[in-house]
Design a protein around this motif. Structure first.
Motif, PDB file in Angstrom:
ATOM      1  N   ASN A  22      48.885  62.300  32.313  1.00  0.00           N
ATOM      2  CA  ASN A  22      49.873  61.321  32.031  1.00  0.00           C
ATOM      3  C   ASN A  22      49.317  60.313  30.962  1.00  0.00           C
ATOM      4  OD1 ASN A  22      52.023  62.327  33.598  1.00  0.00           O
ATOM      5  ND2 ASN A  22      51.194  61.151  35.292  1.00  0.00           N
ATOM      6  N   ILE A  23      48.172  59.965  30.872  1.00  0.00           N
ATOM      7  CA  ILE A  23      47.834  58.928  30.100  1.00  0.00           C
ATOM      8  C   ILE A  23      47.591  59.499  28.465  1.00  0.00           C
ATOM      9  CG2 ILE A  23      45.417  57.903  29.107  1.00  0.00           C
ATOM     10  CD1 ILE A  23      44.533  57.313  32.195  1.00  0.00           C
ATOM     11  N   GLN A  28      50.372  60.098  23.392  1.00  0.00           N
ATOM     12  CA  GLN A  28      51.064  60.853  22.192  1.00  0.00           C
ATOM     13  C   GLN A  28      52.422  60.137  21.740  1.00  0.00           C
ATOM     14  OE1 GLN A  28      51.622  64.773  23.489  1.00  0.00           O
ATOM     15  NE2 GLN A  28      51.646  65.678  21.343  1.00  0.00           N
ATOM     16  N   TRP A  29      53.035  59.795  22.670  1.00  0.00           N
ATOM     17  CA  TRP A  29      54.261  59.321  22.683  1.00  0.00           C
ATOM     18  C   TRP A  29      54.352  57.998  21.752  1.00  0.00           C
ATOM     19  CZ3 TRP A  29      59.366  60.104  23.747  1.00  0.00           C
ATOM     20  CH2 TRP A  29      60.110  58.692  24.120  1.00  0.00           C
ATOM     21  N   GLN A  30      53.357  57.319  22.204  1.00  0.00           N
ATOM     22  CA  GLN A  30      53.030  56.090  21.203  1.00  0.00           C
ATOM     23  C   GLN A  30      52.614  56.427  19.998  1.00  0.00           C
ATOM     24  OE1 GLN A  30      50.351  54.200  24.214  1.00  0.00           O
ATOM     25  NE2 GLN A  30      51.834  52.463  24.596  1.00  0.00           N
ATOM     26  N   ARG A  31      51.944  57.268  19.654  1.00  0.00           N
ATOM     27  CA  ARG A  31      51.399  57.750  18.172  1.00  0.00           C
ATOM     28  C   ARG A  31      52.439  58.195  17.571  1.00  0.00           C
ATOM     29  NH1 ARG A  31      46.733  59.915  21.124  1.00  0.00           N
ATOM     30  NH2 ARG A  31      47.689  61.865  21.159  1.00  0.00           N
ATOM     31  N   LYS A  32      53.540  58.552  18.229  1.00  0.00           N
ATOM     32  CA  LYS A  32      54.906  59.116  17.410  1.00  0.00           C
ATOM     33  C   LYS A  32      55.615  57.715  16.945  1.00  0.00           C
ATOM     34  CE  LYS A  32      55.090  63.770  19.367  1.00  0.00           C
ATOM     35  NZ  LYS A  32      55.830  64.686  19.991  1.00  0.00           N
ATOM     36  N   ARG A  42      55.319  45.045  41.085  1.00  0.00           N
ATOM     37  CA  ARG A  42      54.209  44.108  41.032  1.00  0.00           C
ATOM     38  C   ARG A  42      54.195  42.897  40.194  1.00  0.00           C
ATOM     39  NH1 ARG A  42      48.935  47.257  42.124  1.00  0.00           N
ATOM     40  NH2 ARG A  42      49.506  49.029  42.840  1.00  0.00           N
ATOM     41  N   ASN A  43      53.489  41.854  40.608  1.00  0.00           N
ATOM     42  CA  ASN A  43      53.060  40.693  39.530  1.00  0.00           C
ATOM     43  C   ASN A  43      52.199  41.075  38.756  1.00  0.00           C
ATOM     44  OD1 ASN A  43      50.551  40.254  40.653  1.00  0.00           O
ATOM     45  ND2 ASN A  43      51.414  39.042  42.207  1.00  0.00           N
ATOM     46  N   LEU A  44      51.953  40.288  37.468  1.00  0.00           N
ATOM     47  CA  LEU A  44      51.019  40.316  36.545  1.00  0.00           C
ATOM     48  C   LEU A  44      49.674  40.652  36.762  1.00  0.00           C
ATOM     49  CD1 LEU A  44      50.711  40.613  33.388  1.00  0.00           C
ATOM     50  CD2 LEU A  44      50.500  38.138  33.419  1.00  0.00           C
ATOM     51  N   ALA A  45      49.166  39.727  37.461  1.00  0.00           N
ATOM     52  CA  ALA A  45      47.790  39.894  37.918  1.00  0.00           C
ATOM     53  C   ALA A  45      47.703  41.321  38.713  1.00  0.00           C
ATOM     54  CB  ALA A  45      47.285  38.671  38.953  1.00  0.00           C
ATOM     55  N   SER A  46      48.466  41.780  39.353  1.00  0.00           N
ATOM     56  CA  SER A  46      48.194  42.852  40.328  1.00  0.00           C
ATOM     57  C   SER A  46      48.337  44.279  39.294  1.00  0.00           C
ATOM     58  CB  SER A  46      49.251  43.086  41.157  1.00  0.00           C
ATOM     59  OG  SER A  46      49.200  44.413  41.928  1.00  0.00           O
ATOM     60  N   ILE A  47      49.296  44.257  38.439  1.00  0.00           N
ATOM     61  CA  ILE A  47      49.161  45.216  37.376  1.00  0.00           C
ATOM     62  C   ILE A  47      48.150  45.289  36.481  1.00  0.00           C
ATOM     63  CG2 ILE A  47      50.855  44.271  35.745  1.00  0.00           C
ATOM     64  CD1 ILE A  47      50.992  48.169  37.101  1.00  0.00           C
ATOM     65  N   LYS A  48      47.896  44.105  36.121  1.00  0.00           N
ATOM     66  CA  LYS A  48      46.690  44.239  34.982  1.00  0.00           C
ATOM     67  C   LYS A  48      45.444  44.692  35.706  1.00  0.00           C
ATOM     68  CE  LYS A  48      46.912  41.591  31.382  1.00  0.00           C
ATOM     69  NZ  LYS A  48      46.462  40.347  30.409  1.00  0.00           N
ATOM     70  N   GLU A  49      45.055  44.251  36.962  1.00  0.00           N
ATOM     71  CA  GLU A  49      44.147  44.650  37.459  1.00  0.00           C
ATOM     72  C   GLU A  49      43.944  46.263  37.734  1.00  0.00           C
ATOM     73  OE1 GLU A  49      41.856  44.417  41.840  1.00  0.00           O
ATOM     74  OE2 GLU A  49      43.797  43.549  41.591  1.00  0.00           O
ATOM     75  N   ASP A  55      42.526  54.098  30.715  1.00  0.00           N
ATOM     76  CA  ASP A  55      42.755  53.897  29.278  1.00  0.00           C
ATOM     77  C   ASP A  55      44.400  53.986  28.904  1.00  0.00           C
ATOM     78  OD1 ASP A  55      42.050  53.455  26.662  1.00  0.00           O
ATOM     79  OD2 ASP A  55      41.617  55.840  26.316  1.00  0.00           O
ATOM     80  N   LEU A  56      44.966  53.083  29.342  1.00  0.00           N
ATOM     81  CA  LEU A  56      46.385  52.974  29.185  1.00  0.00           C
ATOM     82  C   LEU A  56      46.919  51.424  28.649  1.00  0.00           C
ATOM     83  CD1 LEU A  56      48.759  54.617  29.580  1.00  0.00           C
ATOM     84  CD2 LEU A  56      49.070  53.836  31.843  1.00  0.00           C
ATOM     85  N   GLU A  57      47.424  51.554  27.703  1.00  0.00           N
ATOM     86  CA  GLU A  57      48.045  49.926  26.979  1.00  0.00           C
ATOM     87  C   GLU A  57      49.512  50.281  26.658  1.00  0.00           C
ATOM     88  OE1 GLU A  57      45.772  48.541  23.733  1.00  0.00           O
ATOM     89  OE2 GLU A  57      44.009  49.479  24.480  1.00  0.00           O
ATOM     90  N   PRO A  58      50.427  49.772  27.709  1.00  0.00           N
ATOM     91  CA  PRO A  58      51.827  49.812  27.559  1.00  0.00           C
ATOM     92  C   PRO A  58      52.281  48.886  26.447  1.00  0.00           C
ATOM     93  CG  PRO A  58      51.002  48.816  29.599  1.00  0.00           C
ATOM     94  CD  PRO A  58      49.875  49.407  29.035  1.00  0.00           C
ATOM     95  N   ASP A  59      53.276  49.054  25.936  1.00  0.00           N
ATOM     96  CA  ASP A  59      54.001  48.217  24.880  1.00  0.00           C
ATOM     97  C   ASP A  59      54.602  46.965  25.730  1.00  0.00           C
ATOM     98  OD1 ASP A  59      53.401  49.550  22.278  1.00  0.00           O
ATOM     99  OD2 ASP A  59      54.392  51.180  23.594  1.00  0.00           O
ATOM    100  N   GLY A  60      54.815  47.116  26.871  1.00  0.00           N
ATOM    101  CA  GLY A  60      55.402  45.972  27.517  1.00  0.00           C
ATOM    102  C   GLY A  60      55.368  46.089  29.223  1.00  0.00           C
ATOM    103  N   LEU A  61      55.715  45.016  29.708  1.00  0.00           N
ATOM    104  CA  LEU A  61      55.589  45.092  31.044  1.00  0.00           C
ATOM    105  C   LEU A  61      57.019  44.688  31.710  1.00  0.00           C
ATOM    106  CD1 LEU A  61      51.995  44.104  32.087  1.00  0.00           C
ATOM    107  CD2 LEU A  61      52.792  46.410  32.174  1.00  0.00           C
TER     108      LEU A  61
END
Length: 96
Positions: A22-23, A28-32, A42-49, A55-61
């Motif tokens: 999945n990662i 690959q999706w983002q590279r395109k 979840r809240n921000l603190a929980s998802i960031k943890e 090794d996953l960097e979403p474009d937004g939450l």
């Protein structure tokens, strides 16, 4: 450009992990040139943890079941706050 949104718990994050498959698919999706968002209750603190372990960097939450939306830099794009008057009006419903 396209945008994909995935729920986190029990969709992307299963049995305590985000799979390498999945990662790589997200990367690959983002590279395109596409965007990838995670939507969660979840809240921000929980998802960031949790994201700190992978090794996953979403474009937004999309957080708190849609009450807040943030971009990848952490800028708040939308925030819906329940007014105290509304909260008190329905508070008996939640306390019963």
């Amino acid at each position: 450009m396209k945008c994909a949104v995935s729920d986190f718990d029990r969709t992307l994050y299963v049995n305590g992990a985000v799979s390498e498959r999945n990662i790589e698919a997200v990367k690959q999706w983002q590279r395109k040139g596409n965007l990838f968002f995670i939507a969660t209750g979840r809240n921000l603190a929980s998802i960031k943890e949790q994201l700190g372990f992978f090794d996953l960097e979403p474009d937004g939450l999309i957080l708190n079941n849609g009450a807040a939306i943030m971009d990848k830099e952490g800028k708040l794009l939308l925030c819906r706050i329940i007014e105290k008057k509304q909260l008190l009006k329905y508070s008996g419903f939640f306390m019963n």
